[in-house]
Design a protein around this motif. Structure first.
Motif, short mmCIF file in Angstrom:
data_model
loop_
_atom_site.label_atom_id
_atom_site.label_comp_id
_atom_site.label_asym_id
_atom_site.label_seq_id
_atom_site.Cartn_x
_atom_site.Cartn_y
_atom_site.Cartn_z
N VAL A 1 0.84 -1.21 0.00
CA VAL A 1 0.00 0.00 0.00
C VAL A 1 0.87 1.26 0.00
O VAL A 1 0.84 2.04 0.95
CB VAL A 1 -0.98 0.00 1.21
CG1 VAL A 1 -2.08 1.04 0.99
CG2 VAL A 1 -1.59 -1.35 1.45
N PRO A 2 1.66 1.46 -1.03
CA PRO A 2 2.54 2.63 -1.04
C PRO A 2 1.77 3.96 -1.02
O PRO A 2 2.28 4.95 -0.53
CB PRO A 2 3.34 2.47 -2.35
CG PRO A 2 2.56 1.51 -3.17
CD PRO A 2 1.78 0.65 -2.25
N SER A 3 0.55 3.94 -1.52
CA SER A 3 -0.24 5.18 -1.52
C SER A 3 -0.71 5.53 -0.12
O SER A 3 -1.08 6.68 0.15
CB SER A 3 -1.47 5.01 -2.42
OG SER A 3 -2.31 3.99 -1.91
N GLY A 4 -0.70 4.56 0.77
CA GLY A 4 -1.12 4.80 2.15
C GLY A 4 -2.60 4.61 2.39
O GLY A 4 -3.07 4.74 3.52
N ILE A 5 -3.37 4.34 1.35
CA ILE A 5 -4.82 4.19 1.50
C ILE A 5 -5.24 2.80 1.04
O ILE A 5 -4.89 2.37 -0.06
CB ILE A 5 -5.57 5.25 0.66
CG1 ILE A 5 -5.12 6.66 1.02
CG2 ILE A 5 -7.08 5.09 0.80
CD1 ILE A 5 -5.62 7.16 2.35
N LEU A 6 -5.99 2.11 1.88
CA LEU A 6 -6.53 0.81 1.50
C LEU A 6 -8.01 0.81 1.82
O LEU A 6 -8.41 1.20 2.91
CB LEU A 6 -5.83 -0.32 2.28
CG LEU A 6 -6.34 -1.73 2.00
CD1 LEU A 6 -5.85 -2.21 0.66
CD2 LEU A 6 -5.90 -2.69 3.09
N THR A 7 -8.79 0.38 0.86
CA THR A 7 -10.25 0.41 1.05
C THR A 7 -10.81 -1.00 0.93
O THR A 7 -10.42 -1.76 0.04
CB THR A 7 -10.89 1.31 -0.01
OG1 THR A 7 -10.29 2.59 0.08
CG2 THR A 7 -12.38 1.47 0.22
N ALA A 8 -11.73 -1.32 1.81
CA ALA A 8 -12.46 -2.59 1.73
C ALA A 8 -13.93 -2.28 1.92
O ALA A 8 -14.28 -1.46 2.77
CB ALA A 8 -11.98 -3.56 2.79
N LYS A 9 -14.77 -2.89 1.13
CA LYS A 9 -16.20 -2.58 1.27
C LYS A 9 -17.06 -3.77 0.94
O LYS A 9 -16.62 -4.74 0.31
CB LYS A 9 -16.58 -1.39 0.40
CG LYS A 9 -16.40 -1.61 -1.08
CD LYS A 9 -16.78 -0.34 -1.84
CE LYS A 9 -16.48 -0.54 -3.31
NZ LYS A 9 -16.55 0.71 -4.06
N CYS A 10 -18.30 -3.65 1.39
CA CYS A 10 -19.32 -4.62 1.04
C CYS A 10 -20.56 -3.84 0.61
O CYS A 10 -20.95 -2.88 1.29
CB CYS A 10 -19.68 -5.49 2.25
SG CYS A 10 -18.57 -6.85 2.53
N ASP A 11 -21.15 -4.26 -0.49
CA ASP A 11 -22.44 -3.68 -0.83
C ASP A 11 -23.49 -4.79 -0.72
O ASP A 11 -23.24 -5.83 -0.13
CB ASP A 11 -22.41 -3.00 -2.20
CG ASP A 11 -22.00 -3.95 -3.32
OD1 ASP A 11 -21.50 -3.48 -4.35
OD2 ASP A 11 -22.20 -5.18 -3.14
N ALA A 12 -24.63 -4.56 -1.31
CA ALA A 12 -25.73 -5.51 -1.13
C ALA A 12 -25.37 -6.91 -1.63
O ALA A 12 -25.72 -7.92 -1.03
CB ALA A 12 -26.97 -5.00 -1.85
N ASP A 13 -24.63 -6.95 -2.74
CA ASP A 13 -24.42 -8.25 -3.40
C ASP A 13 -23.06 -8.87 -3.12
O ASP A 13 -22.95 -10.08 -2.99
CB ASP A 13 -24.57 -8.08 -4.93
CG ASP A 13 -25.94 -7.59 -5.31
OD1 ASP A 13 -26.07 -6.45 -5.79
OD2 ASP A 13 -26.88 -8.36 -5.08
N LYS A 14 -22.03 -8.04 -3.10
CA LYS A 14 -20.71 -8.64 -2.97
C LYS A 14 -19.79 -7.80 -2.08
O LYS A 14 -20.07 -6.65 -1.78
CB LYS A 14 -20.08 -8.82 -4.35
CG LYS A 14 -19.83 -7.55 -5.12
CD LYS A 14 -19.27 -7.88 -6.50
CE LYS A 14 -18.81 -6.63 -7.24
NZ LYS A 14 -19.77 -5.56 -7.34
N CYS A 15 -18.70 -8.46 -1.69
CA CYS A 15 -17.73 -7.80 -0.82
C CYS A 15 -16.35 -7.84 -1.46
O CYS A 15 -16.08 -8.70 -2.30
CB CYS A 15 -17.64 -8.54 0.52
SG CYS A 15 -19.09 -8.33 1.56
#
Lengths: 534, 145
Positions: A30-44
């Motif tokens: 993660v050289p940019s320093g930002i990591l995102t993880a998410k879940c919506d209605a159907d998939k994660c």
């Protein structure tokens, strides 16, 4: 021509795994320093390990606009993410529709002890919302300070009877006096308010902790040092008040070596229950119960610019071999908590400068008890002109104050080598006494009494995304986050009362954004050195 | 589309799929090795089964579409060249054997001296097997000729 195209095509194909490897490095480091993880209605995201596991079934709905959502009927919503490394902070957000008016939302992050640290995303309070309309408001992020608006002074008639004509009416007017209320101080910011609190009885708080902001009234630091020359024995706990001055204590210790064992000990300084400083004091080198005494050791506890408040200095000697010969401090308000073990007695004359002398002390507790371990110290202690006879060794003798005895009481201990304990505090001088309970601001109730002029609150609101969708957010710092041995961070969205009140939530998306210091050309080598411990 | 054009396209496609097989197989082995030493490095972001599927698919195609060496000779594709073992082949094999032995040692070092013995013997076995394969290949080609 065909050969050339084939070579180019093969080159491109061989480049794909190299690109893929770079992509993996990017995802892991993660050289940019930002990591995102998410879940919506159907998939994660692939990083999401668990989501909404308390729901027995995965029910997905769709609005008329085609927005898909996950139906939530149970509390809480778990969201576990596997992160490739540690992060400095995490921001969790959830987008949802709240058709049944769920009033409370809390985000939680799991700490190292398994418990969750909670951040309130919403706690609906009708009174707060009414104050926002009626009172003067200072808003800073999610913090609000409501100040009661100035009222017109009330008029009170001081003479009885009615005026018959105009002249009389004129005279009557002079008798009518204005009753003016004390003006309510206006603050320009919340920071100004918390650093200069008005009388606490005029303030109420809602979801706001002011305990670290309450100061002792009219306190001024002393320019003289306080010297306590009474010898004390064993562990002791000192309570001191500090404001706009350094925390400055100098101790002189000596080890009498009458017990077997190494006499290392710690001096722990804490504020509000949190450790601020720890100083370890090593043994004098004699671990046998030889009675051999070395020179006194000077130990200094010093904090240049401590936060104001009540500090506890705990001398954690493990037994009574350690003597406190002298205490010199820059603080003027200094008390001893729970007990004092006087040791100015010929029994301990092996220690430099120790000789029998009487000790006078004041205490604030409802009772005081005394005992001694030596026959030579059997004595009669005089407490507020009443006698407390210590007749046998190793037996506690108690004095209870009567209803007529208030404030600090004096205890005259003619022979030191006595252990005194109380359910309050001991001081050597009445000017050193203070109430460590600096007061508290009461929580806001169902209404706002007339004497309350200020209400302070942390009142986060949900962001309105339109079409009935709302967004709740919370941020957790690195100290509040815990990455377990599987590399997972666990979060929850707590929605108390949801299943009990048969409410539902339509969850459109839940997302966590982790952040850390980005890797740049300038810090890359430093990070490699740290990692490889070079 | 003429037959020649079709044959050309088929030849190009075959070569590319063989190349994809080599690339995907090497990539799979490399990523498998990385995943073994750093669990989650690959699998947290990418399913290795996708790559395995590519390896299997292209591998089957490679095997099925390859013509035997004798068929190539009778089809007039030219003499089959003899693969002589060169010094650089031996050096390459030795380096790979040492790396393989090292990796095995990393996994078995908790066994102490036994781990060291295992890794040395494994490295030697890998070296000898590789040389044997090369020699056998060279011998087979000489026999055919």
């Amino acid at each position: 021509m065909v050969d050339k195209i084939m070579k180019i095509a093969k080159g491109v194909l061989w480049f794909i795994p190299v690109l893929f490897l770079f992509w993996l490095f990017n995802k892991n480091f993660v050289p940019s320093g930002i990591l995102t993880a998410k879940c919506d209605a159907d998939k994660c995201s692939k990083l999401a390990v668990a989501f909404a596991t308390k729901e027995p079934e995965k029910i997905i709905g769709e609005t008329k606009d085609g927005e898909r959502y996950r139906l939530i009927a149970h509390d809480p919503i778990y969201f576990t993410i596997k992160a490739p490394r540690l992060f400095a902070k995490a921001k969790i957000s959830a987008e949802f529709a709240n058709p049944d008016g769920q009033p409370v939302f809390n985000f939680g992050a799991q700490a190292f002890n398994g418990a969750y640290v909670f951040k309130n995303a919403l706690t609906q309070n009708i009174l707060i919302e009414q104050l926002e309309k009626d009172w003067d408001v200072i808003k800073e992020n999610d913090s609000y300070l409501f100040t009661r608006p100035e009222e017109e002074p009330a008029f009170v008639e001081t003479t009885a009877g009615k005026a018959d004509d105009k002249e009389e009416l004129g005279e009557k007017k002079e008798d009518i006096k204005k009753v003016e209320k004390r003006p309510i101080k206006k603050y320009s910011s919340i920071d100004e308010f918390v650093n200069n609190l008005p009388p606490l009885e005029e303030v109420r708080a809602h979801n706001y902790d002011l305990s670290g902001r309450i100061k002792l009234r009219d306190y001024k630091p002393s320019d003289k040092r306080l010297e306590i020359n009474n010898s004390l024995r064993g562990p002791h706990e000192i309570i001191a008040y500090v404001e706009n001055e350094p925390l400055d204590f100098k101790f002189s210790f000596q080890d009498i070596n009458r017990h077997k064992g190494v006499d290392n000990f710690s001096i722990i300084v804490s504020r509000g229950g949190k450790k601020v400083l720890e100083k370890k004091v090593s043994d004098d080198g004699i671990s046998k119960a030889s009675g051999v005494v070395k020179d006194p050791k000077e130990v200094e506890i010093y904090l240049e610019k401590p936060a104001f408040g009540v500090y506890t200095i705990s001398i954690q000697a493990k037994d009574d071999d350690i003597f406190i010969k002298n205490i010199s401090t820059g603080q003027s308000l200094v008390m001893f908590s729970n007990h004092l073990y006087f040791a100015d007695d010929d029994e301990y004359k092996v220690l430099a400068g120790v000789a029998s002398k009487a000790s006078n002390i004041l205490f604030s507790g409802s009772a005081v008890s005394a005992h001694t371990s030596h026959k030579s110290a059997l004595q009669t202690i005089v407490i507020d002109k009443k006698q407390l006879a210590v007749k046998e060794i190793n037996k506690d003798y108690e004095f209870k104050r009567s209803k007529t005895q208030s404030g600090l009481l004096t205890a005259v201990v003619p022979k030191s080598d006595a252990y005194l304990s109380t359910d309050g505090f001991f001081v050597f001088d009445s000017r050193q006494f203070f109430n460590p309970d600096l007061g508290a601001v009461l929580n806001l109730g169902a209404d706002v009494p007339e004497n309350i002029n200020y209400v302070i609150t942390q009142y986060p609101k949900l962001t309105d995304l339109g079409n009935g969708w709302l967004k709740a957010e919370a941020e957790f710092s690195g100290k509040e986050l815990y990455r377990d041995d599987k590399g997972q961070y666990s979060f929850i969205l707590q929605i108390p009362g949801l299943p009990e009140n048969k409410r539902i939530l339509k969850l459109r998306k839940i997302e966590v954004e982790f952040a850390k210091e980005p890797i740049t050309v300038f810090n890359l080598w430093t990070k490699v050195k740290t990692k490889l411990k070079l | 589309m003429t037959l020649q054009t079709f044959q050309l396209i088929w030849k190009i496609a075959k070569e590319l799929i063989v190349e994809i097989f080599k690339i995907s197989l090497l990539s799979y082995l490399l990523f498998y090795l990385i995943e073994d030493f750093f669990p989650g490095f690959v699998s947290s972001f990418f399913s290795m089964n996708i790559l395995l599927g590519i390896v299997m698919g292209s591998g089957v195609f490679t095997v099925v579409s390859q013509e035997p060496a004798s068929a190539k000779a009778t089809a007039g594709e030219g003499r089959v060249e003899r693969n002589e073992i060169r010094a650089r082949d031996i050096v390459f094999i030795v380096i790979l054997s040492i790396i393989a032995g090292g990796l095995i040692y990393l996994k078995t070092k908790d066994l102490g001296k036994l781990g060291l013995v295992i890794s040395i013997i494994s490295g030697i076995i890998i070296l000898l097997m590789s040389i044997l394969l090369l020699i056998e290949d060279d011998y087979d080609k000489r026999s055919e000729n």
